[in-house]
Design a protein around this motif. Sequence first.
Motif, PDB file in Angstrom:
ATOM      1  N   GLY A 199      18.420 -44.733  -8.600  1.00  9.62           N
ATOM      2  CA  GLY A 199      17.683 -45.988  -8.650  1.00  9.62           C
ATOM      3  C   GLY A 199      18.194 -47.089  -7.751  1.00  9.62           C
ATOM      4  O   GLY A 199      17.754 -48.244  -7.884  1.00  9.62           O
ATOM      5  N   HIS A 200      19.095 -46.765  -6.836  1.00  9.17           N
ATOM      6  CA  HIS A 200      19.637 -47.789  -5.948  1.00  9.17           C
ATOM      7  C   HIS A 200      18.753 -47.979  -4.717  1.00  9.17           C
ATOM      8  O   HIS A 200      18.084 -47.050  -4.263  1.00  9.17           O
ATOM      9  N   GLU A 201      18.798 -49.182  -4.181  1.00 10.86           N
ATOM     10  CA  GLU A 201      18.151 -49.485  -2.908  1.00 10.86           C
ATOM     11  C   GLU A 201      19.168 -49.182  -1.807  1.00 10.86           C
ATOM     12  O   GLU A 201      20.319 -49.620  -1.902  1.00 10.86           O
ATOM     13  N   VAL A 202      18.767 -48.451  -0.773  1.00 10.53           N
ATOM     14  CA  VAL A 202      19.718 -47.978   0.228  1.00 10.53           C
ATOM     15  C   VAL A 202      19.397 -48.535   1.613  1.00 10.53           C
ATOM     16  O   VAL A 202      18.254 -48.464   2.077  1.00 10.53           O
ATOM     17  N   VAL A 203      20.424 -49.077   2.243  1.00 12.79           N
ATOM     18  CA  VAL A 203      20.379 -49.439   3.661  1.00 12.79           C
ATOM     19  C   VAL A 203      21.197 -48.372   4.378  1.00 12.79           C
ATOM     20  O   VAL A 203      22.427 -48.329   4.247  1.00 12.79           O
ATOM     21  N   ALA A 204      20.526 -47.487   5.075  1.00 10.73           N
ATOM     22  CA  ALA A 204      21.187 -46.359   5.731  1.00 10.73           C
ATOM     23  C   ALA A 204      21.435 -46.693   7.194  1.00 10.73           C
ATOM     24  O   ALA A 204      20.513 -47.061   7.924  1.00 10.73           O
ATOM     25  N   VAL A 205      22.698 -46.546   7.615  1.00  9.11           N
ATOM     26  CA  VAL A 205      23.080 -46.901   8.988  1.00  9.11           C
ATOM     27  C   VAL A 205      23.657 -45.672   9.689  1.00  9.11           C
ATOM     28  O   VAL A 205      24.534 -44.989   9.153  1.00  9.11           O
ATOM     29  N   ALA A 206      23.142 -45.395  10.878  1.00  7.99           N
ATOM     30  CA  ALA A 206      23.657 -44.297  11.704  1.00  7.99           C
ATOM     31  C   ALA A 206      23.232 -44.561  13.141  1.00  7.99           C
ATOM     32  O   ALA A 206      22.360 -45.395  13.398  1.00  7.99           O
ATOM     33  N   ARG A 207      23.834 -43.833  14.058  1.00  9.04           N
ATOM     34  CA  ARG A 207      23.559 -44.078  15.470  1.00  9.04           C
ATOM     35  C   ARG A 207      22.216 -43.525  15.927  1.00  9.04           C
ATOM     36  O   ARG A 207      21.562 -44.106  16.780  1.00  9.04           O
ATOM     37  N   ASP A 208      21.789 -42.394  15.370  1.00  8.35           N
ATOM     38  CA  ASP A 208      20.638 -41.655  15.890  1.00  8.35           C
ATOM     39  C   ASP A 208      19.473 -41.667  14.900  1.00  8.35           C
ATOM     40  O   ASP A 208      19.486 -40.947  13.913  1.00  8.35           O
ATOM     41  N   GLU A 209      18.459 -42.481  15.188  1.00  8.00           N
ATOM     42  CA  GLU A 209      17.315 -42.550  14.283  1.00  8.00           C
ATOM     43  C   GLU A 209      16.481 -41.270  14.332  1.00  8.00           C
ATOM     44  O   GLU A 209      15.854 -40.893  13.338  1.00  8.00           O
ATOM     45  N   THR A 210      16.490 -40.587  15.482  1.00  6.00           N
ATOM     46  CA  THR A 210      15.751 -39.329  15.587  1.00  6.00           C
ATOM     47  C   THR A 210      16.284 -38.314  14.596  1.00  6.00           C
ATOM     48  O   THR A 210      15.521 -37.583  13.943  1.00  6.00           O
ATOM     49  N   LYS A 211      17.595 -38.259  14.446  1.00  7.80           N
ATOM     50  CA  LYS A 211      18.211 -37.358  13.470  1.00  7.80           C
ATOM     51  C   LYS A 211      17.869 -37.795  12.050  1.00  7.80           C
ATOM     52  O   LYS A 211      17.553 -36.956  11.191  1.00  7.80           O
ATOM     53  N   ALA A 212      17.907 -39.093  11.809  1.00  8.65           N
ATOM     54  CA  ALA A 212      17.614 -39.610  10.467  1.00  8.65           C
ATOM     55  C   ALA A 212      16.181 -39.304  10.055  1.00  8.65           C
ATOM     56  O   ALA A 212      15.905 -39.021   8.881  1.00  8.65           O
ATOM     57  N   PHE A 213      15.273 -39.363  11.020  1.00  9.29           N
ATOM     58  CA  PHE A 213      13.851 -39.154  10.742  1.00  9.29           C
ATOM     59  C   PHE A 213      13.576 -37.775  10.152  1.00  9.29           C
ATOM     60  O   PHE A 213      12.589 -37.573   9.447  1.00  9.29           O
ATOM     61  N   LYS A 214      14.468 -36.807  10.398  1.00  5.99           N
ATOM     62  CA  LYS A 214      14.277 -35.434   9.918  1.00  5.99           C
ATOM     63  C   LYS A 214      14.603 -35.267   8.439  1.00  5.99           C
ATOM     64  O   LYS A 214      14.250 -34.249   7.839  1.00  5.99           O
ATOM     65  N   PHE A 215      15.278 -36.258   7.856  1.00  9.39           N
ATOM     66  CA  PHE A 215      15.639 -36.157   6.443  1.00  9.39           C
ATOM     67  C   PHE A 215      14.492 -36.645   5.563  1.00  9.39           C
ATOM     68  O   PHE A 215      13.795 -37.613   5.895  1.00  9.39           O
ATOM     69  N   SER A 216      14.328 -35.997   4.413  1.00 11.75           N
ATOM     70  CA  SER A 216      13.215 -36.340   3.515  1.00 11.75           C
ATOM     71  C   SER A 216      13.339 -37.756   2.972  1.00 11.75           C
ATOM     72  O   SER A 216      12.338 -38.359   2.572  1.00 11.75           O
ATOM     73  N   TRP A 217      14.562 -38.295   2.963  1.00 12.54           N
ATOM     74  CA  TRP A 217      14.769 -39.624   2.391  1.00 12.54           C
ATOM     75  C   TRP A 217      14.503 -40.763   3.380  1.00 12.54           C
ATOM     76  O   TRP A 217      14.552 -41.934   3.004  1.00 12.54           O
ATOM     77  N   TYR A 218      14.198 -40.435   4.626  1.00 13.63           N
ATOM     78  CA  TYR A 218      14.077 -41.465   5.663  1.00 13.63           C
ATOM     79  C   TYR A 218      13.097 -42.581   5.277  1.00 13.63           C
ATOM     80  O   TYR A 218      13.382 -43.765   5.452  1.00 13.63           O
ATOM     81  N   SER A 219      11.945 -42.198   4.754  1.00 12.80           N
ATOM     82  CA  SER A 219      10.909 -43.189   4.428  1.00 12.80           C
ATOM     83  C   SER A 219      11.244 -44.010   3.190  1.00 12.80           C
ATOM     84  O   SER A 219      10.556 -45.002   2.902  1.00 12.80           O
ATOM     85  N   GLU A 220      12.297 -43.612   2.454  1.00 14.63           N
ATOM     86  CA  GLU A 220      12.635 -44.309   1.216  1.00 14.63           C
ATOM     87  C   GLU A 220      13.773 -45.311   1.388  1.00 14.63           C
ATOM     88  O   GLU A 220      14.161 -45.974   0.423  1.00 14.63           O
TER      89      GLU A 220
END
Length: 284
Positions: A24-45
């Motif tokens: 139930g937490h709100e997440v601010v996810a930080v990483a260098r490569d957004e293309t890599k992040a986009f592949k994870f199911s949680w990206y839109s959340e």
Amino acid sequence: MKIMVTGATGFIGSHLVPCLLDRGHEVVAVARDETKAFKFSWYSEVQFIAQDIHAMEGKCSYDEFGSPDALIHLAWPGLPNYKELFHFEVNLLADYKFIKSMVNEGLQQVLVTGTCLEYGMQNGCLKEDMPTLPSNPYSLAKDTLQKFLQSLQQETTFTLQWARLFYMYGAGQNENSLLAQLDRAIENGEKRFDMSGGEQLRDYLAVEDVATRIVNLVEHVELDGIFNCCSGVPISVRELVERQIRRKKANIELNLGHYPYPDYEPMAFWGNANKFINETSGSR
């Protein structure tokens, strides 16, 4: 809670982010490569921010990162090259400047992942109150960062939770890690697997369990200090490998003794998990 996670697309981060969301937490996810992040199911959340915090030279803004309630700092470039000098020549100061800037602007809670290698070449069961004796640049940098941040607490009030990680396995692990190499050898139909003698004792946790423990710790906002993130149960590397072979129902021979034992870690060590279990056992 709103929780910022650096290194969100890394081995631990990729498992930690969905665990935080499930709780139930709100997440601010930080990483260098957004293309890599986009592949994870949680990206839109999550609120995703493409940023290399090690290149910011401390010029970061707490507000730009969404003014989180807590920071879980996983990012640390250059692993598993434990002996490279950039760990304390570059990473150490970059991390300290980044965290100090965030704290000075209002961040109240910081959880940083350390390493069991901070204990150095000490054998046996390792407890948080034992002296640290780092013996390579990576562990020296981590141990020094922890001491820097403790000193910063004397000037600025914030909670510092230092989670010493031991050994992990699971989906997304480094392709050069032991079990990843074994899985690849099995998939390729190889008949023999080269490894060390396998008699060294280690402390292993599935990465999903590591993520859960980190979330448990960050949810206990009242806790400050060093915590071993470990199973507390020693297992030989040979037994770990043999278990994986049985799990995979594979037919592969172990070529024991092909590689020498690592010179940066003792033959037998594991963590004492009592402090973590006792202090985070209450529900939040």
